[in-house]
Design a protein around this motif. Structure first.
Motif, short mmCIF file in Angstrom:
data_model
loop_
_atom_site.label_atom_id
_atom_site.label_comp_id
_atom_site.label_asym_id
_atom_site.label_seq_id
_atom_site.Cartn_x
_atom_site.Cartn_y
_atom_site.Cartn_z
N ALA A 194 2.16 -4.55 5.24
CA ALA A 194 2.62 -4.18 3.76
C ALA A 194 0.98 -4.00 3.09
CB ALA A 194 3.06 -5.42 3.06
N LEU A 195 0.21 -4.56 3.20
CA LEU A 195 -1.10 -4.64 2.54
C LEU A 195 -1.78 -3.34 3.03
CD1 LEU A 195 -3.18 -6.32 1.20
CD2 LEU A 195 -4.38 -6.84 3.29
N ALA A 196 -1.66 -2.79 4.29
CA ALA A 196 -2.35 -1.53 4.59
C ALA A 196 -1.42 -0.40 4.08
CB ALA A 196 -2.52 -1.37 6.20
N ASN A 197 -0.19 -0.40 3.90
CA ASN A 197 0.58 0.59 3.38
C ASN A 197 0.60 0.51 1.85
OD1 ASN A 197 1.75 2.21 5.56
ND2 ASN A 197 2.18 0.07 6.30
N ASN A 198 -0.01 -0.35 1.01
CA ASN A 198 0.04 -0.26 -0.33
C ASN A 198 -0.71 0.82 -0.86
OD1 ASN A 198 -0.56 -0.89 -3.10
ND2 ASN A 198 -0.46 -3.03 -2.79
N PRO A 199 -0.54 1.63 -1.69
CA PRO A 199 -1.17 2.84 -2.09
C PRO A 199 -2.30 2.49 -2.89
CG PRO A 199 1.10 2.98 -3.15
CD PRO A 199 0.95 1.88 -2.06
N ALA A 200 -2.53 1.39 -3.43
CA ALA A 200 -3.53 0.86 -4.34
C ALA A 200 -4.49 0.37 -3.45
CB ALA A 200 -2.88 -0.23 -5.22
N ILE A 201 -4.60 -0.06 -2.21
CA ILE A 201 -5.32 -0.45 -1.44
C ILE A 201 -6.61 0.66 -0.85
CG2 ILE A 201 -5.96 -1.34 1.09
CD1 ILE A 201 -4.73 -3.45 -0.69
N CYS A 202 -7.66 -0.07 -1.03
CA CYS A 202 -9.10 0.87 -0.47
C CYS A 202 -9.06 0.49 0.92
CB CYS A 202 -9.86 0.73 -1.38
SG CYS A 202 -9.83 1.01 -3.24
N ASP A 203 -8.83 1.30 1.87
CA ASP A 203 -8.83 1.00 3.12
C ASP A 203 -10.15 1.42 3.98
OD1 ASP A 203 -8.24 0.46 5.91
OD2 ASP A 203 -6.28 0.98 5.75
N LEU A 204 -11.25 0.82 4.05
CA LEU A 204 -12.48 1.20 4.62
C LEU A 204 -12.65 1.03 6.08
CD1 LEU A 204 -14.83 0.31 1.56
CD2 LEU A 204 -13.78 2.38 2.20
N ARG A 205 -11.46 0.52 6.77
CA ARG A 205 -11.70 -0.02 8.16
C ARG A 205 -12.15 1.39 8.95
NH1 ARG A 205 -5.72 -2.38 9.31
NH2 ARG A 205 -5.49 -0.41 8.02
N SER A 206 -11.48 2.47 8.67
CA SER A 206 -11.89 3.73 9.51
C SER A 206 -11.35 4.87 8.85
CB SER A 206 -11.02 3.44 10.99
OG SER A 206 -11.55 4.47 11.91
N ASP A 207 -11.75 6.13 9.29
CA ASP A 207 -11.56 7.51 9.10
C ASP A 207 -9.72 7.70 9.79
OD1 ASP A 207 -12.63 7.86 11.20
OD2 ASP A 207 -13.98 9.57 10.61
#
Ligand SMILES: Cc1ncc(COP(=O)(O)O)c(C=O)c1O
Length: 353
Positions: A10-23
């Motif tokens: 759910a966290l990874a799919n939240n569009p507001a999340i800034c996901d810097l784990r990888s490209d």
């Protein structure tokens, strides 16, 4: 699925999340999805898929190579290349921390009986010509046959100069070895160097080029090189379970990425430099490990407990990668300027300024 897995999904799919784990977390945008849904397709194991064929032709022209084959992943493309260059009892030479050695399960040894000789990379990520020459074995029954040099560019985000690549390649070719380039992020390198992709590709016989990293496709990697090697690589692809059927759906995404998403990689590099400078300006991080950026990546070492740091950044909507103690932050297509501002604010709040 466990509840913690569901939370993570759910966290990874939240569009507001800034996901810097990888490209690799980039998602296809609407234009890419449109290209995919409109793609003519056929059974590519029969050689019938027109979109895959068009992609392979387009890529050979872009990279200046004879032939190309579309693979599901970079790991499989690298593996097929290594197995196509080498036979059981041969040896490949590569960098100790290069991906083909450190992160691909030693597939060439496991499946192909190929020995892997590693040499430490120079501070710029390159392999020194002298070290390559010294690693190449004489023709002696005691030794494996040195057959292939595997290079990588970018390496851990760092760009290796064209001159360093040419020098490494020449050291191997002078002694009759073939050269493979893991160019998972080849366009990050060519954008940063300001050179044509074909110039970098010319330093190797075969090149593996990932489409599902900064270029933003859901899956897929191209392997390019001479006809005879690609003929063997297609055989290995089938053996490895990588023959795909209506893969034109993925090839259409790849074509779209090659046509629209290459030059924008420089935006990711610029945002990485901005984030790195922000972290330096606010005095965040462990002074013993200075923050720095390399192409699309920022390397940052939190001053305290990195698990706690990661958790509280996640609470602020910023997902950080799993490395320790230095965390790799990757800027990509799905992090725009507005998200970058939020990331900078989250670091400021977290680091107490
Ligand atoms: C340098 C490099 N080579 C190869 C790969 C493998 O690509 P894939 O994840 O598509 O198997 C990666 C993946 O991150 C990579 O960073």
């Amino acid at each position: 699925m466990t509840s913690s897995t569901l939370d993570r999904v759910a966290l990874a799919n939240n569009p507001a999340i800034c996901d810097l784990r990888s490209d690799t977390v980039t998602r296809p945008d609407q234009a890419m999805r449109d290209a995919m849904s409109n793609a003519p397709v056929g059974d590519d194991v029969y050689g019938d898929d027109p979109t895959v064929a068009a992609l392979e032709t387009f890529a050979t022209e872009m990279l200046g190579k004879q032939e190309a084959a579309f693979f599901p992943s970079g790991t499989q493309s690298n593996l097929a290349a290594m197995l196509s260059h080498c036979q059981r009892g041969d040896e490949l030479i590569t960098g100790t921390e290069y991906h083909v050695k450190s992160s691909e399960g030693a597939g060439a040894s496991v499946l192909g009986g190929v020995a892997i000789h590693t040499i430490a990379a120079e501070p710029d990520g390159s392999l020194a010509p002298d070290a390559i020459s010294a690693a190449i074995k004489p023709d002696d029954a005691h030794h494996p046959v040195s057959r292939l040099l595997c290079l990588e560019n970018t390496h851990k985000g760092a760009v290796i100069s064209l001159a360093a690549m040419q020098a490494a390649s020449a050291a191997a070719r002078d002694k009759g070895l073939a050269v493979h380039l893991d160019g998972a992020r080849l366009f990050n390198a060519t954008q940063a160097l300001g050179i044509e992709p074909a110039a970098l590709a010319a330093t190797a016989d075969t090149v593996s080029l990932c489409l599902s990293k900064g270029l933003g496709t859901p899956a897929g990697t191209l392997l390019l090189g001479p006809k005879d090697v690609l003929h063997r690589a297609r055989r290995w692809r089938k053996i490895l379970g990588g023959g795909m059927r209506q893969s034109g759906i993925l090839a259409a995404a790849a074509m779209h990425a090659l046509q629209h998403n290459v030059s924008r990689l420089s935006d990711d590099h610029q945002r990485a430099a901005t984030l790195s400078q922000h972290l330096i300006d606010i005095g965040a991080g462990d002074p013993a490990h200075p923050t720095r950026s390399e192409t699309c990546m920022v390397f940052f070492t939190p001053a305290g407990d990195h698990m706690a740091f990661r958790a509280s950044m996640a609470e602020q909507g910023v997902l950080l990668g799993g490395n320790s103690p230095t965390i790799r932050l990757v800027l990509h297509k799905d992090i725009d300027d507005a998200k970058l501002d939020r990331i900078c604010s989250a670091f400021s709040a977290q680091c107490g300024t």
